[in-house]
Motif scaffolding. Sequence first.
Motif: not given
Length: 287
Positions: A17-34
């Motif tokens: 609820a805190l990180y994956d729903l609503g306004s989420t945290t910032v993720y690195a792309s798993t395909h290209d973490p840049r």
Amino acid sequence: MSEADKPSNPAQEKAQALYDLGSTTVYASTHDPRFPYALYVPPEVLTPGNDVELVVVMHGTGRQFTQYRDAFAPFGRWNRCIVLCPLFPVGVRGDGDRNGFKRLIEGDIRYDKVLLDMVDEVAGRYGKRFDKFALFGYSGGGQYVNRFAYAHPERLWAASIGAPGNVTVLDHKKDWWLGLGGFERHFGKPFDLAALQRVPVQMIVGRADLETWEITVPEDSPMYLPGINDAGATRPERLRTLKASFEAAGIRVRFDELANIAHNGMQVVEVVQDFLVQALRTLRAGG
């Protein structure tokens, strides 16, 4: 969301609820973490059989990706849309280049494919398929949308091109990226005009967006190509040139030139969202 991804305990549920729903945290792309991204995810995504759609908002040269996410969060909440806001940082190749993403191709990086990988990743995380999505970008992001719409029109249910400084007109006599000459050589497939004709297109710019210091390319610039400044002196002039090239090819364009607006993407968000609501209504009605 797949069974494997569902929370199995209260702590995991709270973290979701805190990180994956609503306004989420910032993720690195798993395909290209840049390349990271942030999301707004409506709670309806957890409802079986939901009709949540995807809207991608592309930043400009200032990379205000979280500001755009926040500006589109209410839209996502009330219209049942995930909002995906990528970040394509300056100087990914170590050269300080601010502009590579705008042209989709920078060295060995294909920014169109980076986005498509992000779309697939987000779809998988939330148990969805986003064969099509909406794409809006302003300024440098508007350049990105202009060119992405040529490269992948079959993936779009709407495209909004906001105040691009340089445009790629729909003209096969002009070499890429001023026009579509050599398109198949660059992208490995022919340009699909029929697919683009089916995409609702908006072009939007402020009537007072008249400064030229950033968009006039001098001959000694590494970006210079013969004819690069021919589309017009200002952003409104260049966008009208792009509109004319679309319409000459049978593509309908909603053109919004807003009074008393200079170069400020946040000030056009409401009008862009109005366009997207209409396109979304048509999409959900089976149009």
